[in-house]
Write an enzyme that holds these catalytic residues in place. Structure first.
Site, PDB file in Angstrom:
ATOM      1  N   ARG A  19       0.823  -1.219   0.000  1.00  0.00           N
ATOM      2  CA  ARG A  19       0.000   0.000   0.000  1.00  0.00           C
ATOM      3  C   ARG A  19       0.851   1.260   0.000  1.00  0.00           C
ATOM      4  NH1 ARG A  19      -2.922  -2.682   3.968  1.00  0.00           N
ATOM      5  NH2 ARG A  19      -1.993  -1.337   5.541  1.00  0.00           N
ATOM      6  N   ARG A  46      -3.414 -13.808   1.567  1.00  0.00           N
ATOM      7  CA  ARG A  46      -4.377 -14.670   2.254  1.00  0.00           C
ATOM      8  C   ARG A  46      -5.753 -14.019   2.361  1.00  0.00           C
ATOM      9  NH1 ARG A  46       0.110 -15.453   6.145  1.00  0.00           N
ATOM     10  NH2 ARG A  46       1.054 -17.507   5.799  1.00  0.00           N
ATOM     11  N   ASP A 180      17.180  -3.813  -1.870  1.00  0.00           N
ATOM     12  CA  ASP A 180      17.619  -2.998  -0.741  1.00  0.00           C
ATOM     13  C   ASP A 180      17.271  -1.559  -1.104  1.00  0.00           C
ATOM     14  OD1 ASP A 180      18.929  -1.466   1.147  1.00  0.00           O
ATOM     15  OD2 ASP A 180      20.749  -2.685   1.152  1.00  0.00           O
ATOM     16  N   HIS A 181      16.226  -1.023  -0.476  1.00  0.00           N
ATOM     17  CA  HIS A 181      15.721   0.277  -0.932  1.00  0.00           C
ATOM     18  C   HIS A 181      16.748   1.397  -0.768  1.00  0.00           C
ATOM     19  CE1 HIS A 181      14.713   0.672   3.398  1.00  0.00           C
ATOM     20  NE2 HIS A 181      14.844   1.958   3.177  1.00  0.00           N
ATOM     21  N   LYS A 185      18.152   4.996  -3.671  1.00  0.00           N
ATOM     22  CA  LYS A 185      18.177   6.436  -3.410  1.00  0.00           C
ATOM     23  C   LYS A 185      19.143   7.123  -4.370  1.00  0.00           C
ATOM     24  CE  LYS A 185      16.842   5.919   1.426  1.00  0.00           C
ATOM     25  NZ  LYS A 185      15.525   6.553   1.263  1.00  0.00           N
ATOM     26  N   GLU A 219      18.210   7.097  13.263  1.00  0.00           N
ATOM     27  CA  GLU A 219      16.764   7.269  13.272  1.00  0.00           C
ATOM     28  C   GLU A 219      16.365   7.899  14.603  1.00  0.00           C
ATOM     29  OE1 GLU A 219      14.426   3.983  11.070  1.00  0.00           O
ATOM     30  OE2 GLU A 219      16.042   2.928  12.088  1.00  0.00           O
ATOM     31  N   HIS A 243      22.001  -2.670   4.323  1.00  0.00           N
ATOM     32  CA  HIS A 243      22.054  -1.291   3.841  1.00  0.00           C
ATOM     33  C   HIS A 243      23.466  -0.706   3.856  1.00  0.00           C
ATOM     34  CE1 HIS A 243      17.820  -1.476   3.867  1.00  0.00           C
ATOM     35  NE2 HIS A 243      17.595  -1.056   5.092  1.00  0.00           N
ATOM     36  N   LYS A 343      18.577   3.556  16.908  1.00  0.00           N
ATOM     37  CA  LYS A 343      17.229   4.082  17.124  1.00  0.00           C
ATOM     38  C   LYS A 343      17.277   5.141  18.225  1.00  0.00           C
ATOM     39  CE  LYS A 343      14.824   0.979  14.608  1.00  0.00           C
ATOM     40  NZ  LYS A 343      13.946   1.339  13.488  1.00  0.00           N
TER      41      LYS A 343
END
Length: 505
Positions: A19, A46, A180-181, A185, A219, A243, A343
């Protein structure tokens, strides 16, 4: 225009990734006329959905996407979406899937070209490809077949080897795309252009002129609702194994003989093969782990990691990891590389910092070696761009030196649209370009390199796990990785430029 008619099949089509990222990225390609005249996007999951249900859900994701500006073609695009419900572990459902694919191909005059995107939990990477192959959906007699896998590529070296062996039993290496997004980039890809198209950089890109290199992926959020998943993974597996080591590969590779995918990937593999192996008894010297604890940020109390939902009260999972390592080859011998990720750090930022060596002697007064080094900063996110820090004379009497920034930001290219990471990578899967996808050999070498750290952290109860207050730059012990006591990490701001005037966190 790409004229390779195909069916793009997404397993896990009712999930969040589909999505938020996959369908908006495919729609963006459609708007730019980068998809063929005839294509189908087939969702498989599913959930018991009809074609209309699936289209309505995806329509909402397109209309609500902040990354899409032209939404006028949404209705036409949605006509290309279809859906099939299946149970991933039921062999009979794959027979029905094959029949449905054949029905769609016949109806819309599409050959056997098919992409299978596994937007599913990693446990299904050993299930879905086997069932697809059992009904012949890996065969290329009627057109190409490609298998797209999200990270993580295994949990450790042993599981990565098992997954490799299982996949390569039925699928060829060139059919497998490990996505690997980060590599999608624009700024990551610009590393290659910066190095190899500018005569001023490549002659300096070696141990003779570079003092050390940092890679940071910070992050400012915690683990949010991923407690159950994250507590079994940790920062080293979640970020460094895939990454950040891939970014290191692009920074440190030799010039490829061409821009062909195989040529580039061969050079990245050589880097991974040159990583100096660590022994378990060395881990304390070369790796630091930490875990965020409760703190107050902007007058708001923030939970510590062990207080988060679905986290064990005595968890030793690291939310911060920093490692120092060397690449033992002619170009990089003796140059230390530093990687850190965490994080609940002060800001969200990913960047590479190239620290050049200082001048042979201090002709002009400088406070310390850190200040005397030129820096090249390659900002991956946010405020994407590049910054070169150099010294100039401060106006007035004497020869006082101050550092100034020469910068470029992608936001300045107002007339050009910057594609999203998934948009670039999905387009590459359609074109059959696997340059920016991890190869089996790279994955195995990365796990080999990190295995001593993972084993020591897991099996030695005496390895410290340092607490760091949420909103800080991790445990201070991470500074001990540097050889010089005057050295420290580069502390980035959200804003790439003018960080000496203000720092947006």
């Amino acid at each position: 225009m790409n004229n390779d008619k195909h069916i793009y099949t997404i397993f896990g089509a009712s999930g969040d990734l589909t999505r938020r990222k996959l369908i908006p990225a495919l729609y963006s390609l459609y708007v730019q006329n980068l998809l063929p005249d005839k294509f189908i996007i087939l969702g498989a999951a599913r959930s018991p959905l009809s074609n209309e249900d699936f289209r309505n859900i995806m329509k909402e994701s397109i209309l609500n996407s902040n990354e899409i500006h032209d939404k006028s073609s949404a209705e036409e695009f949605l006509k290309h979406l279809y859906y099939i419900g299946l149970q991933y572990d039921n062999p009979n459902d794959y027979i029905q899937l094959k029949e449905y694919l054949e029905k769609l191909r016949s109806k819309f005059d599409i050959p056997g070209n098919t992409i299978f995107y596994l937007s599913t939990p990693p446990s299904l990477y050993k299930v879905i490809p086997v069932h697809l192959a059992a009904v012949g959906l890996n065969e290329t007699d009627d057109g190409w077949k490609r298998l797209i896998i999200e990270k993580p590529f295994g949990f450790d070296l042993q599981s990565a080897i098992e997954l490799k062996d299982l996949l390569l039993k039925d699928w060829k290496e060139e059919q497998i795309y490990r996505i690997d997004h980060y590599l999608g980039k624009e700024t990551v890809q610009n590393v290659l252009v910066t190095r190899f198209s500018n005569g001023i950089f490549e002659p300096l890109w070696n141990r003779n002129y570079i003092h050390h290199i940092e890679v940071t992926a910070a992050e400012n959020i915690g683990i949010e609702n991923r407690g159950g998943y994250y507590d079994s993974i940790g920062a080293l597996r979640d970020m460094i194994q895939n990454h950040l080591l891939q970014v290191v590969g692009l920074i440190s590779m030799e010039p490829p003989s061409s821009l062909e995918p195989l040529s580039i990937r061969n050079e990245i593999l050589k880097v991974f093969q040159s990583l100096r192996p660590l022994r378990r008894e060395e881990v304390a010297k070369y790796a630091v782990r930490g875990q965020y604890i409760s703190s107050v940020i902007n007058n708001e109390t923030v939970k510590g990691y062990r207080e988060e939902k679905n986290i064990k009260p005595d968890s030793k999972t690291e939310t911060f990891a920093a490692i120092k390592f060397y690449i033992d080859n002619w170009r990089w011998g003796g140059v230390p590389f530093y990687i850190r990720t965490g994080k609940r750090l002060p800001t969200r930022v990913t960047e590479v910092v190239i620290h050049f060596k200082p001048t042979p002697h201090f002709l002009f007064t400088r406070k310390n070696i850190q200040e005397a080094c030129n820096k090249l900063i390659l900002r991956i996110q946010p405020d994407e761009g590049m910054l070169l820090e150099i010294g100039i004379k401060t106006p007035g009497a004497g020869f006082e030196v101050q550092n100034i920034d020469l910068d470029f930001r992608y936001s300045e290219l107002a007339h050009q649209r910057i594609p999203g990471a998934y948009e670039r990578l999905l387009h590459d899967t359609i074109r059959g370009d696997n340059t920016l996808f991890a190869r089996t050999g790279e994955v195995i070498e990365a796990w080999k390199f990190l295995t001593p750290i993972l084993e020591e952290w897991s099996n030695n109860p005496n390895v410290p796990l340092y607490g760091y207050p949420a909103g800080t730059w991790g445990p201070k012990e991470a500074d001990n990785l540097f050889d010089d006591e005057n050295q420290t990490w580069h502390f980035p701001c959200r804003n790439l430029t003018n960080s000496n005037l203000y720092c947006e966190l």
